[in-house]
Design a protein around this motif. Sequence first.
Motif, PDB file in Angstrom:
ATOM      1  N   VAL A  71       0.835  -1.307  -0.026  1.00 16.49           N
ATOM      2  CA  VAL A  71      -0.071   0.099   0.144  1.00 16.49           C
ATOM      3  C   VAL A  71       0.817   1.319   0.027  1.00 16.49           C
ATOM      4  O   VAL A  71       0.556   2.143  -0.815  1.00 16.49           O
ATOM      5  CB  VAL A  71      -0.984   0.152   1.332  1.00 16.49           C
ATOM      6  N   THR A  72       1.955   1.211   0.832  1.00 12.24           N
ATOM      7  CA  THR A  72       2.783   2.407   0.905  1.00 12.24           C
ATOM      8  C   THR A  72       3.524   2.611  -0.473  1.00 12.24           C
ATOM      9  O   THR A  72       3.592   3.787  -0.936  1.00 12.24           O
ATOM     10  CB  THR A  72       3.915   2.238   2.081  1.00 12.24           C
ATOM     11  N   ALA A  73       3.982   1.440  -0.953  1.00 10.86           N
ATOM     12  CA  ALA A  73       4.681   1.762  -2.307  1.00 10.86           C
ATOM     13  C   ALA A  73       3.705   2.305  -3.482  1.00 10.86           C
ATOM     14  O   ALA A  73       4.198   3.197  -4.169  1.00 10.86           O
ATOM     15  CB  ALA A  73       4.999   0.256  -2.871  1.00 10.86           C
ATOM     16  N   PHE A  74       2.411   1.903  -3.346  1.00 11.08           N
ATOM     17  CA  PHE A  74       1.501   2.577  -4.360  1.00 11.08           C
ATOM     18  C   PHE A  74       1.262   3.911  -3.893  1.00 11.08           C
ATOM     19  O   PHE A  74       1.074   4.760  -5.002  1.00 11.08           O
ATOM     20  CB  PHE A  74       0.215   1.603  -4.305  1.00 11.08           C
ATOM     21  N   ARG A  78       2.103   6.839  -6.762  1.00 12.64           N
ATOM     22  CA  ARG A  78       0.925   7.881  -7.374  1.00 12.64           C
ATOM     23  C   ARG A  78       1.410   9.095  -7.219  1.00 12.64           C
ATOM     24  O   ARG A  78       0.973  10.059  -8.038  1.00 12.64           O
ATOM     25  CB  ARG A  78      -0.452   7.437  -6.326  1.00 12.64           C
ATOM     26  N   VAL A  79       2.121   9.583  -6.158  1.00 14.89           N
ATOM     27  CA  VAL A  79       2.506  10.720  -6.000  1.00 14.89           C
ATOM     28  C   VAL A  79       3.408  11.203  -6.980  1.00 14.89           C
ATOM     29  O   VAL A  79       3.366  12.397  -7.633  1.00 14.89           O
ATOM     30  CB  VAL A  79       3.126  11.195  -4.691  1.00 14.89           C
ATOM     31  N   ALA A  80       4.452  10.449  -7.265  1.00 20.08           N
ATOM     32  CA  ALA A  80       5.455  10.647  -8.307  1.00 20.08           C
ATOM     33  C   ALA A  80       5.043  10.305  -9.575  1.00 20.08           C
ATOM     34  O   ALA A  80       5.752  11.115 -10.483  1.00 20.08           O
ATOM     35  CB  ALA A  80       6.555   9.624  -8.388  1.00 20.08           C
ATOM     36  N   LEU A 193       6.382   2.468 -18.385  1.00 22.39           N
ATOM     37  CA  LEU A 193       7.405   3.906 -17.793  1.00 22.39           C
ATOM     38  C   LEU A 193       7.098   4.933 -18.720  1.00 22.39           C
ATOM     39  O   LEU A 193       6.908   6.091 -18.542  1.00 22.39           O
ATOM     40  CB  LEU A 193       8.618   3.562 -17.299  1.00 22.39           C
ATOM     41  N   VAL A 194       7.719   4.731 -20.133  1.00 22.55           N
ATOM     42  CA  VAL A 194       7.542   5.533 -21.126  1.00 22.55           C
ATOM     43  C   VAL A 194       6.215   6.206 -21.320  1.00 22.55           C
ATOM     44  O   VAL A 194       6.169   7.501 -22.214  1.00 22.55           O
ATOM     45  CB  VAL A 194       8.492   5.177 -22.448  1.00 22.55           C
ATOM     46  N   ALA A 195       5.236   5.417 -21.294  1.00 20.94           N
ATOM     47  CA  ALA A 195       3.878   6.016 -21.562  1.00 20.94           C
ATOM     48  C   ALA A 195       3.469   6.730 -20.441  1.00 20.94           C
ATOM     49  O   ALA A 195       2.193   7.525 -20.536  1.00 20.94           O
ATOM     50  CB  ALA A 195       3.015   4.646 -21.636  1.00 20.94           C
ATOM     51  N   GLY A 196       4.185   6.869 -19.486  1.00 14.50           N
ATOM     52  CA  GLY A 196       3.912   8.046 -18.363  1.00 14.50           C
ATOM     53  C   GLY A 196       3.420   7.379 -17.085  1.00 14.50           C
ATOM     54  O   GLY A 196       2.810   8.236 -16.202  1.00 14.50           O
ATOM     55  N   ASN A 197       3.424   6.213 -16.882  1.00 15.44           N
ATOM     56  CA  ASN A 197       2.870   5.604 -15.776  1.00 15.44           C
ATOM     57  C   ASN A 197       3.955   5.478 -14.799  1.00 15.44           C
ATOM     58  O   ASN A 197       5.532   5.416 -15.031  1.00 15.44           O
ATOM     59  CB  ASN A 197       2.430   4.064 -15.983  1.00 15.44           C
ATOM     60  N   ALA A 198       3.477   5.275 -13.380  1.00 15.55           N
ATOM     61  CA  ALA A 198       4.433   4.898 -12.324  1.00 15.55           C
ATOM     62  C   ALA A 198       4.343   3.329 -12.115  1.00 15.55           C
ATOM     63  O   ALA A 198       3.513   2.619 -13.120  1.00 15.55           O
ATOM     64  CB  ALA A 198       4.360   5.487 -10.997  1.00 15.55           C
ATOM     65  N   LEU A 199       5.303   2.539 -11.344  1.00 20.18           N
ATOM     66  CA  LEU A 199       5.304   1.009 -11.508  1.00 20.18           C
ATOM     67  C   LEU A 199       5.693   0.804 -10.060  1.00 20.18           C
ATOM     68  O   LEU A 199       6.409   1.267  -9.387  1.00 20.18           O
ATOM     69  CB  LEU A 199       6.324   0.449 -12.329  1.00 20.18           C
ATOM     70  N   PHE A 228       9.266   4.055  -9.797  1.00 21.08           N
ATOM     71  CA  PHE A 228       9.765   2.843  -9.939  1.00 21.08           C
ATOM     72  C   PHE A 228       9.980   2.145  -8.482  1.00 21.08           C
ATOM     73  O   PHE A 228      11.022   2.311  -7.925  1.00 21.08           O
ATOM     74  CB  PHE A 228      10.982   2.463 -10.640  1.00 21.08           C
ATOM     75  N   GLN A 229       8.809   1.623  -7.875  1.00 20.64           N
ATOM     76  CA  GLN A 229       8.799   1.052  -6.416  1.00 20.64           C
ATOM     77  C   GLN A 229       8.958  -0.638  -6.787  1.00 20.64           C
ATOM     78  O   GLN A 229       8.454  -1.350  -7.856  1.00 20.64           O
ATOM     79  CB  GLN A 229       7.456   1.151  -5.898  1.00 20.64           C
ATOM     80  N   VAL A 230       9.511  -1.098  -5.948  1.00 24.18           N
ATOM     81  CA  VAL A 230       9.819  -2.433  -5.825  1.00 24.18           C
ATOM     82  C   VAL A 230       9.386  -2.900  -4.357  1.00 24.18           C
ATOM     83  O   VAL A 230       9.806  -2.719  -3.497  1.00 24.18           O
ATOM     84  CB  VAL A 230      11.126  -2.995  -6.131  1.00 24.18           C
ATOM     85  N   VAL A 231       8.594  -4.065  -4.464  1.00 28.78           N
ATOM     86  CA  VAL A 231       8.308  -4.763  -3.074  1.00 28.78           C
ATOM     87  C   VAL A 231       8.742  -6.474  -3.326  1.00 28.78           C
ATOM     88  O   VAL A 231       8.546  -6.919  -4.405  1.00 28.78           O
ATOM     89  CB  VAL A 231       6.692  -4.681  -2.876  1.00 28.78           C
TER      90      VAL A 231
END
Length: 538
Positions: A71-74, A78-80, A193-199, A228-231
């Motif tokens: 949840v924290t990673a998402f 979202r902010v970034a 990522l290049v489409a403008g999403n976070a991951l 780019f977050q990793v869990v």
Amino acid sequence: MTDSQATAAAIGTNPTATAPEGARTAADVVTPELIAQLTRDVIGSGRTANHMPFTGEKLADLPESTPEDVVTAFERARVAQISWERTPVRQRAAVLLRFHDLVLQRQAEVLDLIQLETGKARLHAHEELQAVAVAARHYGRKAPAYLNPKRHTGVVPTLTKVTEHRHPRGVVGQIAPWNYPFELSIGDALPALVAGNALVMKPDTETCLTALWARDLIIEAGLPAEVFQVVIGDGPVIGPEIVKHADYVSFTGSTRTGREVAQGAAARLVGVSLELGGKNAMLVLHDADIDKAAAGAVRACFSSAGQLCISIERLYVHESIAEEFVERFAARTKAMRLGRSLAYGAEMGSLVGERQLETTKRHVDEAVAKGAKLIAGGVARPDIGPYFFEPTILDGVESPMAVCGEETFGPVVSIYRFTDENEAVELANATSYGLNSSVWTKDGSRGRKIAARLRTGTVNVNEGFAPAYGSVQSPMGGMKDSGLGRRHGSEGILKYTEAQTVAHQRLMPLAPSFGMDDEKYAAFMSLSLKVMKSLRLR
């Protein structure tokens, strides 16, 4: 000794091992400093570990994430994502091109990690690197064209101006597998990522250092770290949390788990792409170049020890050349060099772990016990490493045997014979899977016609899997139980976007106007529709 081991001993199958491990060891590659650098941003206070298939020993201690950490990673992603989406697409694409160059410059680092985490031969690790570099170049060059607004003809030309926009979905949740930890982690992340999403990515724990290295390198290339977050954690524990919070889900893995992911995404009405299992077929026609087909079969069946979703597990050979083909294929297979060196030279490495070894042994032993003939291989090689298994060819396999219909995901292929090409197509299609297939013939035109009849997402003529997968302008994915959606090409990036149509109506409305009543307006529009058809408007 199992039945298959006894048979193998009798026929003298004994692929040689390469020289002992080279100067570099796991301790030289995976240092405490490297682990600290790669895991610095992983959210998780628990502890877990991964292991080396070459020896079975622990490779690294790692942080472990909880559902709350997901949840924290998402939340961070979202902010970034807001500012990343506002970054011009050409600047986002430039990150991929810089990443491409860094991957090639520092390839020795990631090749070592891939080998240590998967046990595969170095050349097969390099195939992952090639795929990532090609995808980075393609989307680095083509992303602006894929994503830029596009003009379309409106319902009434000149009066209706229509523009299609592409907006990122938001935060993509990616669940990546262990078998190709570089290509199937960062390779799928690049278009998102290049489409403008976070991951938010969950790599497999056993191969997460490779994915984390890729993240570290793309950040060096200019990607904001928070994007780019990793869990890290067990799939059944944190995988559902990825699906629960993502705006789009990208999953590569088993068909069984893929169904669960699809159900979770459907419940939330979010999109999903799934690349799942395969029981891929190779057809060797009567006019095939037998030497080339035999060499190609070795590549198609035993790359990464068969732990490749698009590798060949069913081999259909025309009766007229079957004896000669099997003889040459078996000779090449028996001569393969197995090894665990962090250097080029081995032609096949290890299975990834005990589970894959047990499945492979079970399929082979059951088939031999029920009457199949062992042509090559069929035995484990603990003298090289705990999970090594010889490349194996089975003949006389029939439908009651598990190896006939179940995906082995190991270095095992079954030989079948046919007399008619229509029969071969029917047999190749007689599976619930539909990922990849291969056709071998000297007549390229006929080969392509047969290829078009095979119900698989990709088909290769005179090669096993590499040409279709490597041609990244074209879509790659599975039919039937092999998945949903496609990677590569326009579909591989547009799936990570939402399409928006903006229609600007000018001069007159699409309604009665200029004094027309309903009847006159209807007549006017009917005439207009006839004129537009006569003008061949689309």
